[in-house]
Design a protein around this motif. Sequence first.
Motif, short mmCIF file in Angstrom:
data_model
loop_
_atom_site.label_atom_id
_atom_site.label_comp_id
_atom_site.label_asym_id
_atom_site.label_seq_id
_atom_site.Cartn_x
_atom_site.Cartn_y
_atom_site.Cartn_z
N LYS A 172 -3.10 -7.02 -13.36
CA LYS A 172 -3.32 -5.78 -12.61
C LYS A 172 -1.98 -5.07 -12.44
CE LYS A 172 -5.46 -3.94 -8.38
NZ LYS A 172 -6.24 -4.30 -7.16
N SER A 173 -1.92 -3.83 -12.94
CA SER A 173 -0.73 -2.99 -12.78
C SER A 173 -1.15 -1.75 -12.02
CB SER A 173 -0.13 -2.61 -14.14
OG SER A 173 0.48 -3.73 -14.75
N LYS A 174 -0.90 -1.75 -10.72
CA LYS A 174 -1.25 -0.60 -9.88
C LYS A 174 -0.02 0.30 -9.80
CE LYS A 174 -3.22 0.65 -5.41
NZ LYS A 174 -2.09 1.52 -4.98
N LEU A 175 -0.01 1.32 -10.64
CA LEU A 175 1.17 2.17 -10.82
C LEU A 175 0.85 3.65 -10.61
CD1 LEU A 175 2.45 0.37 -14.04
CD2 LEU A 175 3.27 0.00 -11.69
N SER A 176 -0.14 3.93 -9.78
CA SER A 176 -0.58 5.31 -9.51
C SER A 176 -1.18 5.98 -10.73
CB SER A 176 0.58 6.16 -8.95
OG SER A 176 1.06 5.64 -7.72
N GLN A 177 -1.78 5.18 -11.63
CA GLN A 177 -2.38 5.76 -12.84
C GLN A 177 -3.53 6.69 -12.51
OE1 GLN A 177 -1.84 2.47 -12.28
NE2 GLN A 177 -1.60 1.33 -14.20
N ASN A 178 -4.10 6.58 -11.31
CA ASN A 178 -5.20 7.45 -10.91
C ASN A 178 -4.71 8.77 -10.31
OD1 ASN A 178 -4.15 5.96 -8.75
ND2 ASN A 178 -6.02 6.13 -7.55
N LYS A 179 -3.39 9.01 -10.38
CA LYS A 179 -2.80 10.25 -9.88
C LYS A 179 -2.40 11.16 -11.04
CE LYS A 179 -2.94 8.50 -5.71
NZ LYS A 179 -3.92 8.97 -4.70
N GLU A 180 -2.03 12.37 -10.71
CA GLU A 180 -1.51 13.30 -11.71
C GLU A 180 -0.19 12.76 -12.26
OE1 GLU A 180 -1.26 17.42 -10.60
OE2 GLU A 180 -2.87 17.20 -9.13
N VAL A 181 0.13 13.15 -13.48
CA VAL A 181 1.38 12.71 -14.10
C VAL A 181 2.57 13.09 -13.24
CG1 VAL A 181 2.92 13.04 -16.08
CG2 VAL A 181 0.46 12.70 -16.46
N ARG A 182 2.58 14.32 -12.71
CA ARG A 182 3.71 14.76 -11.89
C ARG A 182 3.83 13.91 -10.62
NH1 ARG A 182 2.05 20.20 -8.50
NH2 ARG A 182 -0.17 19.71 -8.16
N ASP A 183 2.72 13.43 -10.09
CA ASP A 183 2.76 12.60 -8.89
C ASP A 183 3.31 11.21 -9.20
OD1 ASP A 183 1.78 14.60 -7.27
OD2 ASP A 183 -0.31 13.98 -7.47
#
Length: 213
Positions: A172-183
Motif C-alpha cells: 500500500k502506497s498512500k501518496l495522495s494519488q486521489n488528489k490533483e497532480v498540483r496538490d
Amino acid sequence: MYVPEHFSETRLEALHALILRHPFAILCTCGKNGLDANHIPFELEASVGELGRLHGHLARQNPLVQELADGGEVLVVFRAEHAYISPQWYPSKHEFHKQVPTWNFQVVHAHGRARLRDDKNYLLRVVGRLTKTHEAAQSLPWKMSDSSREFIDALLAQIVGIEIEITRLIGKSKLSQNKEVRDIKGAAQVLQRQGHLELAEAMRQAAEEKAGS
C-alpha cells in the motif's frame, strides 16, 4: 489491510525494494498465547521462490520460539517513511476549501510460513549478512572477526534463526494519488522542506505517473 485500488502497489520489484530499504519489521503471530508482535530486522532473499524468503533471528528466551516450534503462519510488516499531510499544503484547498488532513505512508505486508533454524551455520550466515549490510555505511565497518570466536559462539548460542517463505505480498502506497497532480506536488514540496525526503520523492513520482496517465 484495507487497500483502495488507487493506493495499491503490486509491482514485485517495488515491494522488494521497500523491504530492502526498511528491513526492521514487525513480526506478527497468533499462537496459543494469543496475538504477539516482535520487532526484528530481516534479510530478504529475493531470488528464492516466487516471492522471496526472509531470514532473521530471535532471542532463545523469547516465548515466540516455543510458539513457532512447529512452524505456523506469520505476518511481517515493513513500513517506509510516513508523515502527516495538512490540507493547507494543497493549492486546491485555497480555491475550493474541500480538503481535510490525512496521513501518507508506504507499507508492505509479507505473509508466510515460519520455520525455526537452530543450526550454527545458518545463524552465522544470517548474522554475517545482516552485519555486512548494515555496517557498510560505516567508515570502519565492524566484523564478527573483530571479536574472539569464543565470544561470538557464546552469543550465537543465545539466538535461534527464523526463516519465512513468503506466500503473499500486499503493498500500500498512500501518496495522495486521489488528489490533483498540483496538490500531490504541493504536499511533496512541504515534506521535502521538513526533511521527509523519501516520502516527498515517492509523492513526486506518483504525481508524474498520474500526469502521464
